[in-house]
Structures are given as C-alpha cells and as structure tokens.
Design a protein around this motif. Structure first.
Motif, PDB file in Angstrom:
ATOM      1  N   LEU A 128     -10.597   6.634   3.670  1.00 43.01           N
ATOM      2  CA  LEU A 128     -10.049   5.284   3.793  1.00 43.01           C
ATOM      3  C   LEU A 128     -10.592   4.638   5.065  1.00 43.01           C
ATOM      4  O   LEU A 128     -10.728   5.306   6.093  1.00 43.01           O
ATOM      5  N   HIS A 129     -10.913   3.340   4.985  1.00 41.29           N
ATOM      6  CA  HIS A 129     -11.531   2.630   6.098  1.00 41.29           C
ATOM      7  C   HIS A 129     -10.699   1.424   6.506  1.00 41.29           C
ATOM      8  O   HIS A 129      -9.977   0.845   5.697  1.00 41.29           O
ATOM      9  N   THR A 132      -8.335  10.444   5.394  1.00 39.50           N
ATOM     10  CA  THR A 132      -8.528  10.627   3.960  1.00 39.50           C
ATOM     11  C   THR A 132      -7.246  10.238   3.240  1.00 39.50           C
ATOM     12  O   THR A 132      -6.186  10.111   3.872  1.00 39.50           O
ATOM     13  N   LEU A 133      -7.338  10.081   1.948  1.00 38.10           N
ATOM     14  CA  LEU A 133      -6.178   9.730   1.127  1.00 38.10           C
ATOM     15  C   LEU A 133      -5.106  10.826   1.208  1.00 38.10           C
ATOM     16  O   LEU A 133      -3.917  10.554   1.087  1.00 38.10           O
ATOM     17  N   GLY A 134      -5.550  12.059   1.466  1.00 36.68           N
ATOM     18  CA  GLY A 134      -4.606  13.171   1.612  1.00 36.68           C
ATOM     19  C   GLY A 134      -3.974  13.264   2.992  1.00 36.68           C
ATOM     20  O   GLY A 134      -3.065  14.050   3.209  1.00 36.68           O
ATOM     21  N   GLY A 135      -4.470  12.469   3.971  1.00 37.23           N
ATOM     22  CA  GLY A 135      -3.862  12.444   5.295  1.00 37.23           C
ATOM     23  C   GLY A 135      -4.689  13.055   6.409  1.00 37.23           C
ATOM     24  O   GLY A 135      -4.276  13.031   7.563  1.00 37.23           O
ATOM     25  N   LYS A 136      -5.873  13.615   6.119  1.00 34.27           N
ATOM     26  CA  LYS A 136      -6.701  14.221   7.166  1.00 34.27           C
ATOM     27  C   LYS A 136      -7.176  13.138   8.131  1.00 34.27           C
ATOM     28  O   LYS A 136      -7.808  12.164   7.731  1.00 34.27           O
ATOM     29  N   ASN A 137      -6.879  13.310   9.422  1.00 33.64           N
ATOM     30  CA  ASN A 137      -7.256  12.322  10.419  1.00 33.64           C
ATOM     31  C   ASN A 137      -8.763  12.301  10.638  1.00 33.64           C
ATOM     32  O   ASN A 137      -9.399  13.331  10.770  1.00 33.64           O
ATOM     33  N   LEU A 138      -9.337  11.108  10.690  1.00 34.25           N
ATOM     34  CA  LEU A 138     -10.766  10.942  10.956  1.00 34.25           C
ATOM     35  C   LEU A 138     -11.001  10.052  12.181  1.00 34.25           C
ATOM     36  O   LEU A 138     -12.139   9.852  12.572  1.00 34.25           O
ATOM     37  N   TYR A 139      -9.938   9.523  12.770  1.00 39.24           N
ATOM     38  CA  TYR A 139     -10.074   8.578  13.877  1.00 39.24           C
ATOM     39  C   TYR A 139      -9.846   9.310  15.195  1.00 39.24           C
ATOM     40  O   TYR A 139      -8.855  10.019  15.339  1.00 39.24           O
ATOM     41  N   PRO A 140     -10.743   9.156  16.178  1.00 39.79           N
ATOM     42  CA  PRO A 140     -10.640   9.925  17.430  1.00 39.79           C
ATOM     43  C   PRO A 140      -9.304   9.742  18.137  1.00 39.79           C
ATOM     44  O   PRO A 140      -8.799   8.620  18.253  1.00 39.79           O
ATOM     45  N   ASN A 141      -8.733  10.858  18.592  1.00 38.26           N
ATOM     46  CA  ASN A 141      -7.518  10.896  19.425  1.00 38.26           C
ATOM     47  C   ASN A 141      -6.259  10.386  18.736  1.00 38.26           C
ATOM     48  O   ASN A 141      -5.241  10.188  19.393  1.00 38.26           O
ATOM     49  N   TYR A 164       0.803  -1.217   0.000  1.00 39.16           N
ATOM     50  CA  TYR A 164       0.000   0.000   0.000  1.00 39.16           C
ATOM     51  C   TYR A 164       0.841   1.275   0.000  1.00 39.16           C
ATOM     52  O   TYR A 164       1.829   1.397   0.713  1.00 39.16           O
ATOM     53  N   SER A 165       0.403   2.227  -0.819  1.00 39.90           N
ATOM     54  CA  SER A 165       0.892   3.606  -0.755  1.00 39.90           C
ATOM     55  C   SER A 165      -0.239   4.483  -1.266  1.00 39.90           C
ATOM     56  O   SER A 165      -1.056   4.043  -2.081  1.00 39.90           O
ATOM     57  N   ASP A 166      -0.289   5.723  -0.776  1.00 35.43           N
ATOM     58  CA  ASP A 166      -1.349   6.637  -1.203  1.00 35.43           C
ATOM     59  C   ASP A 166      -1.309   6.865  -2.714  1.00 35.43           C
ATOM     60  O   ASP A 166      -2.346   6.963  -3.366  1.00 35.43           O
ATOM     61  N   SER A 167      -0.100   6.934  -3.270  1.00 29.99           N
ATOM     62  CA  SER A 167       0.031   7.204  -4.707  1.00 29.99           C
ATOM     63  C   SER A 167      -0.549   6.064  -5.546  1.00 29.99           C
ATOM     64  O   SER A 167      -0.929   6.268  -6.693  1.00 29.99           O
ATOM     65  N   LEU A 226       0.039  12.692  12.948  1.00 32.65           N
ATOM     66  CA  LEU A 226       0.025  14.152  13.071  1.00 32.65           C
ATOM     67  C   LEU A 226       0.701  14.800  11.876  1.00 32.65           C
ATOM     68  O   LEU A 226       0.240  15.816  11.350  1.00 32.65           O
ATOM     69  N   ASP A 227       1.791  14.201  11.414  1.00 32.89           N
ATOM     70  CA  ASP A 227       2.521  14.701  10.242  1.00 32.89           C
ATOM     71  C   ASP A 227       1.617  14.679   9.012  1.00 32.89           C
ATOM     72  O   ASP A 227       1.529  15.668   8.270  1.00 32.89           O
ATOM     73  N   LEU A 228       0.921  13.576   8.786  1.00 33.74           N
ATOM     74  CA  LEU A 228       0.015  13.460   7.635  1.00 33.74           C
ATOM     75  C   LEU A 228      -1.110  14.482   7.726  1.00 33.74           C
ATOM     76  O   LEU A 228      -1.468  15.132   6.745  1.00 33.74           O
ATOM     77  N   ASP A 229      -1.678  14.621   8.926  1.00 32.82           N
ATOM     78  CA  ASP A 229      -2.804  15.541   9.135  1.00 32.82           C
ATOM     79  C   ASP A 229      -2.372  16.985   8.881  1.00 32.82           C
ATOM     80  O   ASP A 229      -3.072  17.743   8.204  1.00 32.82           O
ATOM     81  N   ARG A 230      -1.207  17.375   9.386  1.00 33.49           N
ATOM     82  CA  ARG A 230      -0.730  18.751   9.187  1.00 33.49           C
ATOM     83  C   ARG A 230      -0.436  19.027   7.714  1.00 33.49           C
ATOM     84  O   ARG A 230      -0.732  20.108   7.216  1.00 33.49           O
ATOM     85  N   ARG A 231       0.160  18.038   7.047  1.00 35.93           N
ATOM     86  CA  ARG A 231       0.441  18.224   5.624  1.00 35.93           C
ATOM     87  C   ARG A 231      -0.855  18.369   4.822  1.00 35.93           C
ATOM     88  O   ARG A 231      -0.909  19.134   3.852  1.00 35.93           O
ATOM     89  N   TYR A 232      -1.888  17.638   5.204  1.00 33.01           N
ATOM     90  CA  TYR A 232      -3.188  17.739   4.530  1.00 33.01           C
ATOM     91  C   TYR A 232      -3.730  19.169   4.649  1.00 33.01           C
ATOM     92  O   TYR A 232      -4.146  19.772   3.666  1.00 33.01           O
ATOM     93  N   TRP A 233      -3.714  19.714   5.865  1.00 32.97           N
ATOM     94  CA  TRP A 233      -4.265  21.055   6.068  1.00 32.97           C
ATOM     95  C   TRP A 233      -3.407  22.128   5.402  1.00 32.97           C
ATOM     96  O   TRP A 233      -3.932  23.130   4.916  1.00 32.97           O
ATOM     97  N   GLU A 234      -2.084  21.918   5.370  1.00 34.44           N
ATOM     98  CA  GLU A 234      -1.208  22.854   4.639  1.00 34.44           C
ATOM     99  C   GLU A 234      -1.533  22.843   3.152  1.00 34.44           C
ATOM    100  O   GLU A 234      -1.577  23.892   2.505  1.00 34.44           O
ATOM    101  N   MET A 235      -1.768  21.645   2.616  1.00 37.79           N
ATOM    102  CA  MET A 235      -2.125  21.512   1.192  1.00 37.79           C
ATOM    103  C   MET A 235      -3.450  22.222   0.911  1.00 37.79           C
ATOM    104  O   MET A 235      -3.587  22.929  -0.074  1.00 37.79           O
ATOM    105  N   LYS A 236      -4.422  22.049   1.825  1.00 38.89           N
ATOM    106  CA  LYS A 236      -5.735  22.695   1.660  1.00 38.89           C
ATOM    107  C   LYS A 236      -5.619  24.210   1.718  1.00 38.89           C
ATOM    108  O   LYS A 236      -6.267  24.929   0.968  1.00 38.89           O
ATOM    109  N   GLU A 237      -4.755  24.680   2.631  1.00 37.71           N
ATOM    110  CA  GLU A 237      -4.554  26.121   2.774  1.00 37.71           C
ATOM    111  C   GLU A 237      -3.928  26.707   1.519  1.00 37.71           C
ATOM    112  O   GLU A 237      -4.357  27.761   1.039  1.00 37.71           O
ATOM    113  N   LYS A 238      -2.922  26.018   0.957  1.00 39.31           N
ATOM    114  CA  LYS A 238      -2.292  26.496  -0.264  1.00 39.31           C
ATOM    115  C   LYS A 238      -3.273  26.480  -1.430  1.00 39.31           C
ATOM    116  O   LYS A 238      -3.272  27.372  -2.283  1.00 39.31           O
ATOM    117  N   ALA A 239      -4.115  25.441  -1.491  1.00 40.56           N
ATOM    118  CA  ALA A 239      -5.083  25.324  -2.588  1.00 40.56           C
ATOM    119  C   ALA A 239      -6.137  26.435  -2.509  1.00 40.56           C
ATOM    120  O   ALA A 239      -6.671  26.869  -3.523  1.00 40.56           O
TER     121      ALA A 239
END
Length: 198
Positions: A71-72, A81-90, A46-49, A183-196
């Motif tokens: 992703l489930h 999400t595939l982009g790294g946004k965390n959906l799982y509590p804590n 598995y890889s996101d790409s 946390l790294d994936l989640d932060r990168r997701y939000w940075e990508m969203k902010e740039k977009a």
C-alpha cells in the motif's frame, strides 16, 4: 487526526502477473509495477477487508490482492502491506512518551526510546528533563519486580517520530502494542506468517 503520510492512496503489484503469487515484492522502480489508485469513497471508508481478494482490472492479469500487497501514500511511497507489515522507516519504533495527565507540563518527553532503561533517567541531565509525574513514579517503582501492571488510571503511551501511538507505557506494560497501531499491525503480520509457515 491521522498523519496524512499514512493515508492509503494506492496499492501496487507487478502487472501483468502470471499467477496470484508473483506480483508482490517488486522494487518501487520496477518497469512492470502498477499503482492502482483508490477512489475517494474507498479512501474515506477504507478497511483492509475492502481490498483483500480483489482482482486486478487488467484482463491479462491474474493478480489478486493479498496480505503481501503493498500500500502506498499520496507521494507513491510504500507504507505497509495489506497484511500490516511495516515498510515505512521508524514507524514501529517508539521515540517519545505522551503523559496522560493533562496538567503535566512535559507532555512529550524524550529519552523513552526502546533502548533506554527507565532506571537510567538519573544520568546525564537527570530527572529535571523528565518531569512527567508518571515517569518519576515509575523510575522509583520499577525496582519493585512485584509490580504486575501499570499504575491505576495510567494511559501514557509511546509515540513514534510521526506522532502515532505505538506502545503502552508502564513498568510491565512496556512493549504492549497499542491496538490498531503500526506496531500491532506489524506484529500480527509476522505472527500470521509464522503460523502459515508451520
């Protein structure tokens, strides 16, 4: 060994979708939600790409997997999400510290959560509950604001409640996400969203 609850088994979208963009952000109980299983081979390598840009197999559906694709795990719970946004509590919240010293008897130390100040360890319970050598040194040294890095050789990390590495630990290194961690994936997701959005 990674926690199996975060092993990706499915990706989901609203199906059939009328455009590549309207199949995301669907509640888990939506009647049109389609969970597509990954093959055993895809799970092993598995890889996101591997998933990004894939189209839905249904001929009437125009959905294309994108950073907002959910992703489930095996239990059909949304993980991220595939982009790294965390959906799982804590999952992105530190709960414990793991000391890098193998001889430290207190390998997992409570009380190092995000809201806790290192200097406050001398409070109720005192330092006796935090006998990791690095923790005690930091408690003393953090008062020195000239410290610009972690102690030499320190690889202590903060873990979430599921035992995944979340943040580095140190006087000024606190808050630095562990590369590839939740946390790294989640932060990168939000940075990508902010740039977009700019």
């Amino acid at each position: 060994m990674p926690n199996t609850r975060f092993t990706i088994h499915y990706h989901s979208h609203k199906c059939p979708a009328t455009s590549p963009h309207d199949g995301d952000d669907v509640p888990p109980n939506h009647p049109d939600l389609k969970l597509t299983p990954l093959s055993t081979l895809d799970r092993l390598r598995y890889s996101d790409s591997l998933l990004l840009g894939k189209s839905c197999a249904e001929p009437t559906c125009k959905y294309v997997l994108n950073p907002d694709t959910v992703l489930h795990n095996k239990s059909h719970e949304p993980i991220r999400t595939l982009g790294g946004k965390n959906l799982y509590p804590n999952r992105t919240t530190p709960r414990y510290m793991r000391c890098c010293r193998k001889l430290c008897r207190n390998a997992y130390t409570r009380g190092h959560g995000r809201g806790d100040d290192v200097v406050s360890f001398g409070g109720e319970g005192g330092m006796l509950n935090h006998n990791c050598a690095h923790t005690l040194i930091y408690q003393d040294m953090i008062r020195n604001y000239d410290i610009g890095q972690r102690l030499d050789g320190c690889e202590c990390v903060m873990l979430n409640v599921y035992g995944e590495e979340v943040e580095m630990w140190g006087p000024k290194g606190r808050g630095m996400p562990v590369k590839g961690g939740p946390l790294d994936l989640d932060r990168r997701y939000w940075e990508m969203k902010e740039k977009a959005g700019k």
